[in-house]
Design an enzyme around this catalytic site. Structure first.
Site, short mmCIF file in Angstrom:
data_model
loop_
_atom_site.label_atom_id
_atom_site.label_comp_id
_atom_site.label_asym_id
_atom_site.label_seq_id
_atom_site.Cartn_x
_atom_site.Cartn_y
_atom_site.Cartn_z
N ASP A 31 0.85 -1.20 0.00
CA ASP A 31 0.00 0.00 0.00
C ASP A 31 0.89 1.25 0.00
O ASP A 31 0.84 2.05 0.93
CB ASP A 31 -0.94 0.00 1.23
N THR A 83 3.12 -6.01 2.82
CA THR A 83 3.61 -4.86 3.59
C THR A 83 2.49 -3.85 3.79
O THR A 83 2.74 -2.67 4.06
CB THR A 83 4.82 -4.19 2.89
N HIS A 116 9.95 0.18 8.44
CA HIS A 116 9.25 -1.08 8.69
C HIS A 116 9.32 -2.09 7.52
O HIS A 116 9.81 -3.21 7.67
CB HIS A 116 7.76 -0.82 8.94
N ASP A 117 8.70 -1.71 6.40
CA ASP A 117 8.35 -2.71 5.38
C ASP A 117 9.53 -3.45 4.74
O ASP A 117 9.42 -4.66 4.46
CB ASP A 117 7.50 -2.06 4.27
N ASN A 162 -2.31 2.83 3.53
CA ASN A 162 -1.75 4.15 3.86
C ASN A 162 -2.55 5.29 3.24
O ASN A 162 -2.62 6.39 3.77
CB ASN A 162 -0.30 4.23 3.40
N PHE A 175 -0.64 -0.72 12.65
CA PHE A 175 -1.48 -0.19 11.56
C PHE A 175 -1.98 -1.26 10.57
O PHE A 175 -3.17 -1.34 10.29
CB PHE A 175 -0.71 0.90 10.79
N ASN A 176 -1.07 -2.06 10.00
CA ASN A 176 -1.49 -2.98 8.93
C ASN A 176 -2.53 -3.99 9.42
O ASN A 176 -3.46 -4.35 8.69
CB ASN A 176 -0.29 -3.75 8.36
N ASP A 183 6.96 1.11 2.07
CA ASP A 183 6.64 0.15 1.00
C ASP A 183 7.52 0.44 -0.22
O ASP A 183 7.97 -0.48 -0.92
CB ASP A 183 5.18 0.28 0.55
C1 BDR Z 1 3.06 -0.13 8.64
O1 BDR Z 1 2.04 0.84 8.49
C2 BDR Z 1 2.24 1.61 7.34
O2 BDR Z 1 1.99 2.96 7.58
C3 BDR Z 1 3.64 1.34 6.87
O3 BDR Z 1 3.73 1.40 5.47
C4 BDR Z 1 3.93 -0.04 7.40
O4 BDR Z 1 3.51 -1.03 6.48
C5 BDR Z 1 3.78 0.12 9.94
O5 BDR Z 1 2.91 0.00 11.01
CA CA Z 2 3.00 -0.48 4.19
#
Ligand code: BDR
Ligand code: CA
Length: 309
Positions: free
Chosen positions: A11, A124, A239-240, A40, A165-166, A16
């Site tokens: 996303d 991701t 993160h991703d 996102n 979040f994801n 990402d």
């Molecule tokens: C995740 O949330 C998104 O905002 C980032 O792209 C990542 O995948 C981190 O919590």
């Molecule tokens: Ca992401």
């Protein structure tokens, strides 16, 4: 060694975008396609961002649009971190590339069913597309090598005290994937919040002076500013790309096998990944969870990836 065949479901999203850089040209990875969903930002925006990225990076792979909404919840996108476009901070040339006409879910199912080898699905973003594919054609499970995902947390969350979040964007989709019987490898906040894009990291990548390092520096400058505003971090957590870094070099993370389920109760921990690290519940283990990361090795992988473009 044969390159690992993967589909990247994402996303984009600043982090990402860096995951796409890592996956696009590394000889250890054969990136078969990118599938996109809302997360996102809206699907329209995350899709356009994915097209802009493959065009800029010169990647000749299909980009397929998928789910525009989570399975049950309302979509709650994240402009506070990723901006109005979902990928603020870089000006791309006018877009020439177009989407593959297949829906992301159909692309996933067809690609898995037609492949001689098992494929790895990397997610991701929220896991809506993969959950839909597993429900639409359950036999794809036999064609999935493993699901490698960024999401969740053993400890605390980043959108609620409990949830990341994801997973929180589409908890029911995550529940479907985690309970599917697929091999699931989870790279959550426990490790991704250890790889911060501090000023010295930006300076190091700036010195590379490639097309992709320019993209990295501009995107991370925006990302770091919003991470500072929202969380007070000096460097944003990258993160991703941890998912792809792990596929390139598994030594980058330590994984522990444990039971993990997703809180889909709708209460204050909705979307939490309940990771039974100490085996309190004596339930069947179903998830490999990253519990440690070699930070120096990670930045080396990022640097070498930025040298491919
Ligand atoms: C995740 O949330 C998104 O905002 C980032 O792209 C990542 O995948 C981190 O919590
Ligand atoms: Ca992401």
């Amino acid at each position: 060694m044969k390159p690992r065949k993967i589909i990247l479901d994402c996303d984009p999203g600043h982090d990402d975008a860096i995951a796409i850089i890592l996956a696009g040209k590394n000889p250890a990875i054969d990136l078969l396609g990118i599938t996109v969903e809302s997360g996102n930002q809206t699907l329209e925006k995350t899709g356009r961002n994915a097209l802009n990225l493959v065009q800029y990076l010169g990647l000749d792979i299909p980009v397929c649009l998928g789910a525009s909404e989570p399975l049950i919840k309302q979509a709650e996108v994240c402009p506070a971190i990723h901006g109005e476009s979902g990928l603020d901070g870089f000006d791309f040339d006018p877009l020439q590339r177009t989407y593959d006409p297949r829906h992301a879910v159909i692309f996933m199912i067809e690609t898995l069913m037609q492949s001689q080898d098992k494929l790895t699905i990397v997610t991701t973003g929220p896991m809506t597309n993969l959950a839909l594919a597993l429900k639409m054609e359950p036999s794809i499970k036999d064609h999935i090598e493993e699901v490698v995902l960024m999401g969740g947390s053993i400890a605390y969350g980043n959108v609620t005290p409990a949830a990341e979040f994801n997973i929180q964007f589409d908890p029911e989709a995550a529940h479907i994937v985690f309970s599917s019987g697929c091999t699931v490898k989870m790279f959550g906040l426990d490790v991704t919040r250890k790889v911060l894009v501090l000023p010295e990291v930006v300076q190091r990548m700036h010195k590379i002076q490639t097309k992709s390092s320019e993209l990295f520096v501009k995107l991370m400058t925006f990302f770091n500013a919003t991470q500072k505003q929202v969380f007070g971090f000096e460097g944003g957590p990258l993160h991703d790309p941890v998912t792809i870094a792990y596929l390139i070099d598994p030594k980058v993370c330590k994984l522990d096998f444990m039971h993990c389920d997703i809180d889909i109760s709708g209460g204050s921990s909705y979307g939490r990944t309940n990771c039974d690290q100490f085996d309190y519940l004596k339930l069947p283990k179903n998830t490999y969870v990253a519990t440690a990361i070699d930070v120096n090795r990670y930045w080396d992988i990022i640097e070498s990836s930025l040298r491919f473009y």
